[in-house]
Design an enzyme around this catalytic site. Structure first.
Site, PDB file in Angstrom:
ATOM      1  N   SER A   1      24.968  31.158   1.558  1.00  0.00           N
ATOM      2  CA  SER A   1      26.217  30.506   0.610  1.00  0.00           C
ATOM      3  C   SER A   1      26.211  28.574   1.417  1.00  0.00           C
ATOM      4  CB  SER A   1      27.704  31.010   0.445  1.00  0.00           C
ATOM      5  OG  SER A   1      28.863  29.876  -0.355  1.00  0.00           O
TER       6      SER A   1
ATOM      7  N   TYR B   1      36.826  31.293   3.516  1.00  0.00           N
ATOM      8  CA  TYR B   1      35.687  31.580   3.359  1.00  0.00           C
ATOM      9  C   TYR B   1      34.362  31.108   3.746  1.00  0.00           C
ATOM     10  CZ  TYR B   1      31.901  33.375  -0.299  1.00  0.00           C
ATOM     11  OH  TYR B   1      31.067  33.153  -0.841  1.00  0.00           O
TER      12      TYR B   1
END
Length: 244
Positions: A145, A161
């Site tokens: 990501s 995250y």
């Protein structure tokens, strides 16, 4: 790219991009081993693949809770009971946590987010490494990501995250260096948020994509298939995407 001779493991394949990859790998002829947090979720995707005409003996479903080391061990043991090697491990699993406010997540949310993406990726890769080393063409693919890029700040994801994805990035970076001499390619992808169209819908083919369009799951999947399709002397370590 035909993958009839590939045995592939995909974590978190019960929905979203994991499901997309499962369908895409199966459509190219690969034997796929799918995990999801619940067996029911993995079985649904397995049945979906079989309904497309794929051999039921080449599509396998397993439960795996990436936050639970015992569950990871059971998953790997179940795959090992079916095959003596795997060719591609796709580390797709990671719990997403939304919220720019650090205080918006509970302690339990933080622990689960870090455990699923960071600890889970390390444990799954470690446990599957012996089976990968039995392959003549081993690849480890990790969906990191853009949140794992240094200096990235464009996502509304929670800081936990970001932390989890940064841990994944550090892990795959050192793993790529340490496993290269053993012929294992470690491939990491750093996409921003992307549009995960249903791969079975008419919109999957759609109109030609342009620079003004959002990144699609098809484009991300195409990167994976391009990388694993290269000759074994070609080590593509990372895919980075322009952050719009």
């Amino acid at each position: 790219m035909a993958l009839e001779h590939h045995r592939v493991v995909i974590t978190a394949a019960g929905r979203d991009f994991g499901r997309t990859l499962a369908l895409q790998f199966a459509s190219r002829g690969a034997e796929v081993h799918l995990s999801a947090r619940t067996l029911e979720a993995a079985e649904r995707v397995r049945e979906e693949i079989i309904a497309q005409g794929h051999d039921a003996d080449r599509v396998h479903a397993f439960a795996c809770d990436l936050t639970d080391p015992a569950s990871v061990r059971e998953f790997v043991a179940a795959v090992a009971a079916r095959t003596g090697h795997i060719d591609v491990l796709v580390n797709n699993g990671a719990r997403y946590q939304h919220g720019a406010d650090l205080l918006s997540a509970s302690d339990e949310d933080v622990v689960d987010t870090l455990a699923s993406a960071a600890t889970g990726t390390v444990l799954v890769t470690k446990a599957f490494l012996p089976l990968l080393l039995e392959s003549a063409k081993p690849d480890i693919v990790t969906m990191v990501s853009g949140c794992g890029e240094t200096g990235h700040h464009r996502s509304d994801a929670h800081s936990a995250y970001y932390a989890a994805k940064s841990a994944q990035a550090g892990f795959t970076e050192i793993l790529s260096r340490r496993l290269r001499d053993q012929g294992v390619r470690v491939i990491s992808l750093y996409p921003p948020d992307f549009d995960n169209h249903d791969p079975l819908s008419d919109s999957w083919a759609g109109a030609p994509r342009t620079a003004k369009d959002p990144l699609t799951a098809q484009s991300v999947a195409d990167c994976i298939f391009f990388a694993i399709g290269q000759p074994r002397d070609c080590f593509i370590k990372s895919f980075y995407f322009e952050q719009v």
